[in-house]
Design a protein around this motif. Structure first.
Motif, PDB file in Angstrom:
ATOM      1  N   PHE A 193       0.957  -1.178  -0.023  1.00 19.60           N
ATOM      2  CA  PHE A 193       0.026  -0.282   0.135  1.00 19.60           C
ATOM      3  C   PHE A 193       1.032   1.248  -0.044  1.00 19.60           C
ATOM      4  CE2 PHE A 193      -2.072   3.330   2.542  1.00 19.60           C
ATOM      5  CZ  PHE A 193      -3.165   3.706   1.686  1.00 19.60           C
ATOM      6  N   PHE A 194       1.761   1.231   0.704  1.00 21.77           N
ATOM      7  CA  PHE A 194       2.765   2.409   0.808  1.00 21.77           C
ATOM      8  C   PHE A 194       3.709   2.635  -0.213  1.00 21.77           C
ATOM      9  CE2 PHE A 194       1.673   1.993   5.463  1.00 21.77           C
ATOM     10  CZ  PHE A 194       1.058   3.399   5.848  1.00 21.77           C
ATOM     11  N   GLY A 195       3.843   1.455  -0.706  1.00 26.51           N
ATOM     12  CA  GLY A 195       4.801   1.302  -1.962  1.00 26.51           C
ATOM     13  C   GLY A 195       3.832   2.320  -3.076  1.00 26.51           C
ATOM     14  N   GLY A 196       2.583   1.721  -3.369  1.00 25.94           N
ATOM     15  CA  GLY A 196       1.895   2.340  -4.281  1.00 25.94           C
ATOM     16  C   GLY A 196       1.725   3.707  -3.768  1.00 25.94           C
ATOM     17  N   LEU A 197       1.463   4.251  -2.871  1.00 20.33           N
ATOM     18  CA  LEU A 197       1.417   5.675  -2.477  1.00 20.33           C
ATOM     19  C   LEU A 197       2.743   6.339  -2.882  1.00 20.33           C
ATOM     20  CD1 LEU A 197      -0.061   7.787  -0.935  1.00 20.33           C
ATOM     21  CD2 LEU A 197       1.004   7.348   1.220  1.00 20.33           C
ATOM     22  N   MET A 198       3.840   5.696  -2.698  1.00 22.86           N
ATOM     23  CA  MET A 198       5.015   6.464  -3.237  1.00 22.86           C
ATOM     24  C   MET A 198       5.158   6.516  -4.645  1.00 22.86           C
ATOM     25  SD  MET A 198       7.082   7.335  -0.505  1.00 22.86           S
ATOM     26  CE  MET A 198       5.325   7.678   0.110  1.00 22.86           C
ATOM     27  N   VAL A 199       4.491   5.493  -5.641  1.00 21.88           N
ATOM     28  CA  VAL A 199       4.623   5.647  -6.721  1.00 21.88           C
ATOM     29  C   VAL A 199       3.796   6.539  -7.249  1.00 21.88           C
ATOM     30  CG1 VAL A 199       3.802   4.345  -9.145  1.00 21.88           C
ATOM     31  CG2 VAL A 199       5.104   2.936  -7.165  1.00 21.88           C
ATOM     32  N   TYR A 200       2.468   6.824  -6.702  1.00 16.35           N
ATOM     33  CA  TYR A 200       1.493   7.877  -6.743  1.00 16.35           C
ATOM     34  C   TYR A 200       2.041   9.275  -6.458  1.00 16.35           C
ATOM     35  CZ  TYR A 200      -2.341   4.978  -7.788  1.00 16.35           C
ATOM     36  OH  TYR A 200      -3.213   4.027  -8.159  1.00 16.35           O
ATOM     37  N   GLU A 223       0.216  -0.973 -17.584  1.00 20.28           N
ATOM     38  CA  GLU A 223      -1.311  -0.892 -17.894  1.00 20.28           C
ATOM     39  C   GLU A 223      -2.207  -0.470 -16.788  1.00 20.28           C
ATOM     40  OE1 GLU A 223      -2.576  -4.957 -18.967  1.00 20.28           O
ATOM     41  OE2 GLU A 223      -2.103  -4.344 -21.224  1.00 20.28           O
ATOM     42  N   TYR A 224      -1.717  -0.870 -15.560  1.00 22.83           N
ATOM     43  CA  TYR A 224      -2.705  -0.291 -14.435  1.00 22.83           C
ATOM     44  C   TYR A 224      -1.792  -0.189 -12.954  1.00 22.83           C
ATOM     45  CZ  TYR A 224      -5.973  -0.840 -10.674  1.00 22.83           C
ATOM     46  OH  TYR A 224      -6.690  -0.425  -9.376  1.00 22.83           O
ATOM     47  N   ILE A 225      -1.973   0.913 -12.394  1.00 22.77           N
ATOM     48  CA  ILE A 225      -1.299   1.090 -11.080  1.00 22.77           C
ATOM     49  C   ILE A 225      -2.468   1.178  -9.929  1.00 22.77           C
ATOM     50  CG2 ILE A 225       0.054   2.597  -9.821  1.00 22.77           C
ATOM     51  CD1 ILE A 225       0.957   3.868 -12.412  1.00 22.77           C
ATOM     52  N   GLY A 226      -2.323   0.030  -9.105  1.00 21.57           N
ATOM     53  CA  GLY A 226      -3.276  -0.061  -8.038  1.00 21.57           C
ATOM     54  C   GLY A 226      -2.536   0.278  -6.744  1.00 21.57           C
ATOM     55  N   TRP A 227      -3.436   0.166  -5.692  1.00 15.87           N
ATOM     56  CA  TRP A 227      -2.777   0.363  -4.306  1.00 15.87           C
ATOM     57  C   TRP A 227      -1.887  -0.877  -3.728  1.00 15.87           C
ATOM     58  CZ3 TRP A 227      -2.408   4.887  -2.755  1.00 15.87           C
ATOM     59  CH2 TRP A 227      -3.235   5.768  -2.895  1.00 15.87           C
ATOM     60  N   LYS A 237       3.223  -9.895 -24.822  1.00 17.17           N
ATOM     61  CA  LYS A 237       1.465  -9.351 -24.710  1.00 17.17           C
ATOM     62  C   LYS A 237       1.141 -10.251 -23.442  1.00 17.17           C
ATOM     63  CE  LYS A 237       1.191  -6.674 -27.858  1.00 17.17           C
ATOM     64  NZ  LYS A 237       1.011  -5.082 -27.574  1.00 17.17           N
ATOM     65  N   ARG A 238       2.100 -10.549 -22.509  1.00 20.01           N
ATOM     66  CA  ARG A 238       1.942 -11.235 -21.118  1.00 20.01           C
ATOM     67  C   ARG A 238       1.896 -10.390 -20.154  1.00 20.01           C
ATOM     68  NH1 ARG A 238       5.912 -16.616 -22.096  1.00 20.01           N
ATOM     69  NH2 ARG A 238       5.074 -17.193 -24.033  1.00 20.01           N
ATOM     70  N   PRO A 239       1.005 -10.647 -19.347  1.00 24.45           N
ATOM     71  CA  PRO A 239       0.894  -9.779 -18.241  1.00 24.45           C
ATOM     72  C   PRO A 239       1.840 -10.108 -17.022  1.00 24.45           C
ATOM     73  CG  PRO A 239      -1.097 -11.011 -17.981  1.00 24.45           C
ATOM     74  CD  PRO A 239      -0.435 -11.237 -19.263  1.00 24.45           C
ATOM     75  N   ILE A 240       2.340  -8.934 -16.414  1.00 27.05           N
ATOM     76  CA  ILE A 240       3.061  -9.205 -15.240  1.00 27.05           C
ATOM     77  C   ILE A 240       2.454  -8.239 -14.096  1.00 27.05           C
ATOM     78  CG2 ILE A 240       5.208  -8.796 -14.256  1.00 27.05           C
ATOM     79  CD1 ILE A 240       6.751  -9.136 -16.798  1.00 27.05           C
ATOM     80  N   TYR A 241       2.411  -8.823 -12.852  1.00 29.30           N
ATOM     81  CA  TYR A 241       1.707  -8.413 -11.727  1.00 29.30           C
ATOM     82  C   TYR A 241       2.926  -8.224 -10.746  1.00 29.30           C
ATOM     83  CZ  TYR A 241      -2.628  -9.991 -13.985  1.00 29.30           C
ATOM     84  OH  TYR A 241      -3.548  -9.957 -14.900  1.00 29.30           O
ATOM     85  N   VAL A 242       3.042  -7.160 -10.558  1.00 33.63           N
ATOM     86  CA  VAL A 242       4.394  -6.658  -9.765  1.00 33.63           C
ATOM     87  C   VAL A 242       3.702  -6.004  -8.346  1.00 33.63           C
ATOM     88  CG1 VAL A 242       6.715  -5.361  -9.380  1.00 33.63           C
ATOM     89  CG2 VAL A 242       5.746  -6.046 -11.585  1.00 33.63           C
ATOM     90  N   PRO A 243       3.970  -6.506  -7.165  1.00 33.68           N
ATOM     91  CA  PRO A 243       3.715  -5.769  -5.924  1.00 33.68           C
ATOM     92  C   PRO A 243       4.471  -4.538  -5.893  1.00 33.68           C
ATOM     93  CG  PRO A 243       4.366  -8.179  -5.513  1.00 33.68           C
ATOM     94  CD  PRO A 243       4.782  -7.860  -6.912  1.00 33.68           C
ATOM     95  N   ASN A 244       3.713  -3.484  -5.417  1.00 35.73           N
ATOM     96  CA  ASN A 244       4.087  -2.084  -5.285  1.00 35.73           C
ATOM     97  C   ASN A 244       5.448  -1.876  -4.290  1.00 35.73           C
ATOM     98  OD1 ASN A 244       2.246  -0.862  -6.957  1.00 35.73           O
ATOM     99  ND2 ASN A 244       0.946  -0.680  -5.399  1.00 35.73           N
ATOM    100  N   SER A 245       5.588  -2.991  -3.303  1.00 36.25           N
ATOM    101  CA  SER A 245       6.856  -2.518  -2.667  1.00 36.25           C
ATOM    102  C   SER A 245       8.055  -3.191  -3.180  1.00 36.25           C
ATOM    103  CB  SER A 245       6.622  -3.778  -1.348  1.00 36.25           C
ATOM    104  OG  SER A 245       6.311  -5.018  -1.867  1.00 36.25           O
ATOM    105  N   VAL A 246       7.960  -3.872  -4.352  1.00 36.39           N
ATOM    106  CA  VAL A 246       8.970  -3.964  -5.095  1.00 36.39           C
ATOM    107  C   VAL A 246       9.833  -2.905  -5.888  1.00 36.39           C
ATOM    108  CG1 VAL A 246      10.125  -5.452  -7.164  1.00 36.39           C
ATOM    109  CG2 VAL A 246       8.465  -6.299  -5.829  1.00 36.39           C
TER     110      VAL A 246
END
Length: 385
Positions: A193-200, A223-227, A237-246
């Motif tokens: 969550f805080f990693g996403g906040l820092m990205v924002y 493609e998408y930035i979530g919390w 064309k393959r999706p990668i889901y990266v945790p924001n803390s990374v």
């Protein structure tokens, strides 16, 4: 009007509760129908007459919550007419329900208003040029709107708990103690969550940017930035889901924000053409200076570079004006072909891996085998028949 008096006397009887409910429901349906019609006409009029989207957002967000408010008002009237005197407990439950419904309607209205304004504002900002200083990044807008919605939901939740009779101080105290336990239990979730906040807040990338990281072998388009996580679409064309803390522990490169693209090539000609190197280098420099797709304000180097095993090498270092991937390769192809024409025009040739074998020929006569002591001629003659 004798029949009106009779009807009112009938409504005053305790047994006419169903008629009361029917009339209230009918009135609510009528009010709801008319308010939808009125708001629909107002919305069309406002959309046609005004360029400001705030009034559009206000009317668009109010349509469905107003319906809920009308039904909660009808429920409150039923409660006052039927249950207030006969069943106080039921009246209290229905009263609390209507109050909760009003809070939900207000929360719904504010959330709809924020969502509609967010979409309109992002569309408005996307019409501006990328270099416009007044342009606001869409990721920042989405982050602020998410924080506003989260604040509204938390506030409405506290108000609903207070309406239902819960102690707010107790809830907050429990939330403080429980927050510590939840923090330990959901450490990874909170770090994301805080990693996403820092990205924002830092905005190292936005939706649509091409990013890559050699630390985690990540490359693709955002493609998408979530919390909690960010979705990246790779070039396969393959999706990668990266945790924001990374993103707080790796180095992320954003090639989408490059100002130029670089051409850096090493080319080799034959050793026989070393006398033509100066003329070739000067011609390549003139060609690059006059090329419409090369930015001459950036670093430009064309120099004799090295004696290689099969060639003498010169290198070309320059920057294109375009950053588009396809256009860049078209420009690079054009420049390489022009360099090939320059080399041919000067009578030189490009080198390719070759090996030269030098054979040594002795000018003196060869030494006779018998003089070299390889065999005895007498012994060889005795063996003849």
């Amino acid at each position: 009007m004798q029949w009106v008096d009779q009807f009112l006397n009938f409504l005053a009887k305790p047994g006419a509760r169903l008629v009361h409910v029917f009339i209230i429901v009918l009135c609510v349906l009528a009010f709801d129908f008319f308010q939808r019609k009125i708001l629909h006409k107002l919305l069309k009029h406002v959309e046609d007459k005004t360029k400001n989207f705030w009034d559009d957002a206000l009317l668009h967000s109010a349509r469905r919550p107003i319906s809920l408010v009308l039904w909660m008002a009808g429920l409150s009237i039923v409660n006052q007419l039927i249950y207030r005197a006969d069943d106080p407990e039921m009246a209290e439950i229905i009263g609390a329900t209507s109050h909760v419904g009003i809070v939900i309607a207000i929360t719904w209205f504010v959330a709809e208003f924020i969502g509609f304004s967010e979409r309109k504002f992002i569309t408005q900002q996307q019409k501006k040029l990328p270099g416009d200083e007044s342009r606001v990044d869409s990721v920042t807008i989405e982050a602020l709107c998410k924080l506003l919605r989260l604040s509204i939901i938390i506030t409405s939740g506290i108000v609903i708990l207070d309406t239902l009779g819960f102690s707010i101080s107790g809830v907050l105290a429990f939330g403080g103690i429980g927050g510590i336990a939840v923090g330990f239990a959901a450490k990874d979730l909170l770090s994301n969550f805080f990693g996403g906040l820092m990205v924002y807040l830092d905005r190292p990338f936005a939706v649509g940017d091409w990013v890559r990281s050699n630390d985690r072998d990540i490359e693709g388009t955002i493609e998408y930035i979530g919390w909690r996580q960010t979705r990246i679409r790779t070039f396969s064309k393959r999706p990668i889901y990266v945790p924001n803390s990374v993103f707080s522990t790796i180095v992320v490169e954003n090639p989408s924000r490059m100002s130029h693209r670089r051409i850096y090539e090493t080319l080799g000609i034959r050793y026989d053409d070393i006398g033509l190197m100066d003329a070739i280098v000067d011609s390549v420099v003139d060609m690059l200076n006059n090329h419409p797709d090369i930015d001459t304000t950036q670093t430009m180097i064309v120099n004799f570079n090295a004696f290689s095993s099969s060639s003498i090498d010169f290198f070309v270092y320059t920057f294109t004006k375009t950053t588009d991937w396809v256009k860049y390769h078209e420009v690079k192809q054009n420049i390489l072909l022009k360099i090939a024409n320059i080399v041919t025009k000067h009578g030189a040739e490009f080198a390719f891996p070759t090996s030269t074998l030098h054979v040594y020929n002795e000018t003196e006569p060869a030494v006779a085998p018998e003089l070299a002591g390889l065999f005895d001629p007498k012994q060889n003659s005795e063996q003849k028949p």
